[in-house]
Design an enzyme around this catalytic site. Structure first.
Site, PDB file in Angstrom:
ATOM      1  N   LYS A  11     -62.427  40.961 -57.975  1.00  0.00           N
ATOM      2  CA  LYS A  11     -61.912  41.602 -58.711  1.00  0.00           C
ATOM      3  C   LYS A  11     -61.617  41.848 -59.757  1.00  0.00           C
ATOM      4  O   LYS A  11     -61.101  40.919 -60.307  1.00  0.00           O
ATOM      5  CB  LYS A  11     -60.874  42.334 -57.778  1.00  0.00           C
ATOM      6  CG  LYS A  11     -59.642  41.164 -57.455  1.00  0.00           C
ATOM      7  CD  LYS A  11     -58.274  41.426 -58.862  1.00  0.00           C
ATOM      8  CE  LYS A  11     -57.281  41.212 -59.045  1.00  0.00           C
ATOM      9  NZ  LYS A  11     -56.675  40.891 -59.863  1.00  0.00           N
ATOM     10  N   PRO A  99     -63.887  31.835 -62.850  1.00  0.00           N
ATOM     11  CA  PRO A  99     -62.908  31.600 -63.693  1.00  0.00           C
ATOM     12  C   PRO A  99     -61.850  31.067 -62.714  1.00  0.00           C
ATOM     13  O   PRO A  99     -61.355  32.555 -61.977  1.00  0.00           O
ATOM     14  CB  PRO A  99     -62.619  31.703 -64.311  1.00  0.00           C
ATOM     15  CG  PRO A  99     -63.976  33.348 -64.462  1.00  0.00           C
ATOM     16  CD  PRO A  99     -64.403  33.257 -63.737  1.00  0.00           C
ATOM     17  N   ALA A 101     -57.460  30.890 -62.199  1.00  0.00           N
ATOM     18  CA  ALA A 101     -56.156  31.673 -62.525  1.00  0.00           C
ATOM     19  C   ALA A 101     -55.936  32.620 -64.342  1.00  0.00           C
ATOM     20  O   ALA A 101     -56.117  32.274 -64.935  1.00  0.00           O
ATOM     21  CB  ALA A 101     -55.641  30.017 -63.577  1.00  0.00           C
ATOM     22  N   ALA A 102     -57.764  33.676 -63.505  1.00  0.00           N
ATOM     23  CA  ALA A 102     -58.114  33.672 -64.382  1.00  0.00           C
ATOM     24  C   ALA A 102     -57.977  36.107 -64.546  1.00  0.00           C
ATOM     25  O   ALA A 102     -58.321  36.958 -65.013  1.00  0.00           O
ATOM     26  CB  ALA A 102     -59.530  34.205 -64.159  1.00  0.00           C
ATOM     27  N   GLY A 103     -56.872  35.790 -63.905  1.00  0.00           N
ATOM     28  CA  GLY A 103     -56.149  37.203 -63.137  1.00  0.00           C
ATOM     29  C   GLY A 103     -57.801  38.394 -62.657  1.00  0.00           C
ATOM     30  O   GLY A 103     -57.621  39.300 -62.419  1.00  0.00           O
ATOM     31  N   LEU A 104     -58.689  37.585 -61.814  1.00  0.00           N
ATOM     32  CA  LEU A 104     -59.907  37.624 -61.254  1.00  0.00           C
ATOM     33  C   LEU A 104     -60.086  37.470 -59.363  1.00  0.00           C
ATOM     34  O   LEU A 104     -60.826  38.046 -59.324  1.00  0.00           O
ATOM     35  CB  LEU A 104     -61.199  36.956 -61.910  1.00  0.00           C
ATOM     36  CG  LEU A 104     -61.446  37.433 -63.213  1.00  0.00           C
ATOM     37  CD1 LEU A 104     -62.586  36.618 -63.589  1.00  0.00           C
ATOM     38  CD2 LEU A 104     -62.058  39.133 -63.209  1.00  0.00           C
ATOM     39  N   ALA A 105     -59.110  37.063 -59.036  1.00  0.00           N
ATOM     40  CA  ALA A 105     -58.364  36.890 -57.125  1.00  0.00           C
ATOM     41  C   ALA A 105     -59.124  35.799 -56.950  1.00  0.00           C
ATOM     42  O   ALA A 105     -60.058  35.986 -55.852  1.00  0.00           O
ATOM     43  CB  ALA A 105     -58.686  37.862 -56.913  1.00  0.00           C
ATOM     44  N   GLY A 107     -59.279  32.566 -56.094  1.00  0.00           N
ATOM     45  CA  GLY A 107     -58.494  32.243 -55.121  1.00  0.00           C
ATOM     46  C   GLY A 107     -58.439  33.020 -53.404  1.00  0.00           C
ATOM     47  O   GLY A 107     -58.953  32.383 -52.618  1.00  0.00           O
ATOM     48  N   THR A 109     -60.450  35.960 -53.134  1.00  0.00           N
ATOM     49  CA  THR A 109     -61.450  35.934 -52.004  1.00  0.00           C
ATOM     50  C   THR A 109     -61.849  34.790 -51.412  1.00  0.00           C
ATOM     51  O   THR A 109     -62.863  34.747 -50.413  1.00  0.00           O
ATOM     52  CB  THR A 109     -62.545  36.919 -53.149  1.00  0.00           C
ATOM     53  OG1 THR A 109     -63.800  37.461 -52.823  1.00  0.00           O
ATOM     54  CG2 THR A 109     -63.203  35.878 -54.439  1.00  0.00           C
ATOM     55  N   ASP A 141     -53.074  39.748 -52.852  1.00  0.00           N
ATOM     56  CA  ASP A 141     -55.015  39.939 -53.034  1.00  0.00           C
ATOM     57  C   ASP A 141     -55.635  40.090 -51.580  1.00  0.00           C
ATOM     58  O   ASP A 141     -56.284  40.927 -51.751  1.00  0.00           O
ATOM     59  CB  ASP A 141     -55.866  39.702 -54.269  1.00  0.00           C
ATOM     60  CG  ASP A 141     -54.151  39.486 -55.914  1.00  0.00           C
ATOM     61  OD1 ASP A 141     -54.212  41.128 -55.501  1.00  0.00           O
ATOM     62  OD2 ASP A 141     -54.682  39.068 -56.736  1.00  0.00           O
TER      63      ASP A 141
HETATM   64  P1  ATP Z   1     -54.792  37.011 -58.954  1.00  0.00           P
HETATM   65  O1  ATP Z   1     -55.709  37.704 -59.935  1.00  0.00           O
HETATM   66  O2  ATP Z   1     -55.103  36.766 -57.803  1.00  0.00           O
HETATM   67  O3  ATP Z   1     -53.236  36.819 -59.756  1.00  0.00           O
HETATM   68  P2  ATP Z   1     -55.784  34.584 -60.600  1.00  0.00           P
HETATM   69  O4  ATP Z   1     -57.109  34.514 -60.199  1.00  0.00           O
HETATM   70  O5  ATP Z   1     -55.551  34.633 -61.406  1.00  0.00           O
HETATM   71  O6  ATP Z   1     -55.329  34.992 -58.924  1.00  0.00           O
HETATM   72  P3  ATP Z   1     -56.658  32.313 -58.934  1.00  0.00           P
HETATM   73  O7  ATP Z   1     -58.392  31.904 -59.147  1.00  0.00           O
HETATM   74  O8  ATP Z   1     -56.791  32.302 -57.423  1.00  0.00           O
HETATM   75  O9  ATP Z   1     -56.247  33.190 -59.585  1.00  0.00           O
HETATM   76  O10 ATP Z   1     -56.362  30.903 -59.330  1.00  0.00           O
HETATM   77  C1  ATP Z   1     -54.691  30.941 -59.084  1.00  0.00           C
HETATM   78  C2  ATP Z   1     -54.173  28.920 -58.707  1.00  0.00           C
HETATM   79  O11 ATP Z   1     -54.137  29.018 -56.953  1.00  0.00           O
HETATM   80  C3  ATP Z   1     -55.123  27.864 -59.372  1.00  0.00           C
HETATM   81  O12 ATP Z   1     -54.373  27.043 -60.726  1.00  0.00           O
HETATM   82  C4  ATP Z   1     -55.373  26.950 -58.070  1.00  0.00           C
HETATM   83  O13 ATP Z   1     -54.641  25.712 -57.846  1.00  0.00           O
HETATM   84  C5  ATP Z   1     -54.809  27.690 -56.874  1.00  0.00           C
HETATM   85  N1  ATP Z   1     -55.755  27.467 -56.750  1.00  0.00           N
HETATM   86  C6  ATP Z   1     -55.613  27.610 -54.544  1.00  0.00           C
HETATM   87  N2  ATP Z   1     -56.620  27.960 -54.060  1.00  0.00           N
HETATM   88  C7  ATP Z   1     -57.892  27.989 -54.616  1.00  0.00           C
HETATM   89  C8  ATP Z   1     -59.198  28.524 -55.438  1.00  0.00           C
HETATM   90  N3  ATP Z   1     -60.222  28.828 -53.480  1.00  0.00           N
HETATM   91  N4  ATP Z   1     -59.968  29.368 -56.331  1.00  0.00           N
HETATM   92  C9  ATP Z   1     -59.598  29.162 -56.919  1.00  0.00           C
HETATM   93  N5  ATP Z   1     -57.873  28.483 -57.538  1.00  0.00           N
HETATM   94  C10 ATP Z   1     -57.189  28.509 -56.061  1.00  0.00           C
END
Ligand code: ATP
Length: 315
Positions: A11, A99, A101-105, A107, A109, A141
């Site tokens: 997202k 990617p 921890a990229a702000g793209l949700a 984990g 999803t 999310d």
């Molecule tokens: P959001 O946009 O919801 O804040 P995000 O895209 O910034 O999330 P994620 O890619 O979900 O961040 O990763 C955040 C942390 O969650 C990572 O540092 C990782 O260690 C942990 N994590 C746990 N499960 C997953 C998964 N299935 N995929 C990616 N990261 C995961």
């Protein structure tokens, strides 16, 4: 053994406004979320043993019980113990394209896909509302990732109001490979710097959240007006992330001068995105940004807005 393949899209936030604090320690938010075609693939398979197994080739993805997809399976086991004993365990294989921890949700999803897949594997027949209630236990999310498309998300992000589909726009996403931003850091820094502006009484909070529903961005979405949508992008977290991360600021400025409909950081970053009316315009933006920033760590993707949430195929 039955098995399913699920496509779990990322997202972006077209709008993210921080309204105030909540008694549960989260922030009260008003957001507009959009699924895009950049997606992970999740394979789910029933196991003859009572175990949850998780595989993922990506070195940064946790393979243990801290993985959100694993936690989604654990939640299903806990909520539906009879189905677990009847159907056995689950093997989850994540092909990670989004990617980390990229702000793209990413984990969230993955967790949404596991809830949808186990519902099918165990013939539970859960409704969308029931799935979203389970999703909210895993992360703010996750309910949006289950609903998908274009939607307003309020509360801590878990209250979803669907908006008309927007599938005529392209998005160019940029991120420095080694850069990750902690969502918790971004929100706590925002609280330190802007906490004095927070709304605290519940009536004002509800009216501020309601303002998004009748606001100009939702109107532009209803009219599929990409130019207006581009002008109305907003993210409060840019106020703390851009000053602290010069690479994100540089990328944001490169997108700003790339001829896009609009540009913004997604969620807590560090991904920055730009909107384009066509694939051709998206390619031009990509080339211009690459010409402006020649950093070897810069990754750029082109994706389409996507009106669907988790997609499932039985194997
Ligand atoms: P959001 O946009 O919801 O804040 P995000 O895209 O910034 O999330 P994620 O890619 O979900 O961040 O990763 C955040 C942390 O969650 C990572 O540092 C990782 O260690 C942990 N994590 C746990 N499960 C997953 C998964 N299935 N995929 C990616 N990261 C995961």
């Amino acid at each position: 053994m039955r098995s399913y393949t699920l496509i779990a899209p990322a997202k972006i936030n077209l709008y993210l406004e921080i309204l105030g604090d909540r008694p549960d320690g989260y922030h009260e938010l008003a957001m507009v979320m959009q699924n895009i075609s950049l997606a992970d693939r999740i394979d789910l398979r029933s196991l003859s043993v009572d175990k949850i197994q998780l595989h993922c080739q990506h070195p940064q993805v946790p393979k243990d019980a801290t993985n959100l997809a694993y936690r989604a399976a654990e939640l299903m086991v806990q909520q539906f113990p009879n189905a677990f004993s009847q159907y056995g365990g689950v093997e989850i294989t994540i092909d990670k394209q989004i990617p980390i921890a990229a702000g793209l949700a990413g984990g969230s999803t993955n967790a949404a896909a596991v809830l949808v897949g186990i519902d099918l594997l165990w013939n539970l027949g859960l409704t969308q509302i029931e799935l979203q209630e389970l999703g909210a236990k895993l992360g703010s999310d996750v309910p949006f990732c289950l609903a998908g498309g274009t939607a307003i998300a309020t509360g801590r992000g878990e209250q979803i109001s669907p908006l008309p589909d927007l599938d005529n726009l392209y998005v160019v996403l940029g991120k420095h490979r080694k850069l990750a931003i902690s969502t918790a850091w971004a929100y706590s820094t925002y609280r330190q710097q802007f906490g004095s502006t927070y709304v605290s009484d519940s009536t004002t909070l509800s009216s501020r959240a309601a303002r998004v529903h009748s606001g100009p961005l939702v109107n532009a979405i209803a009219h599929q007006d990409g130019v207006k949508i581009g002008q109305l992008l907003h993210n409060d977290l840019e106020k703390v992330v851009l000053p602290a991360y010069p690479q994100v600021l540089e990328l944001r400025e490169a997108f700003q001068t790339s001829g896009a409909l609009g540009t913004m950081m997604s969620g807590s970053g560090p991904t920055v995105f730009a909107l384009a009316a066509s694939n051709q315009q998206a390619q031009q933006i990509q080339e211009r940004v690459k010409a402006t920033i020649s950093h070897p760590d810069l990754e750029i993707w082109i994706a389409k807005f996507c009106p669907t949430a988790i997609q499932v195929t039985e194997r």
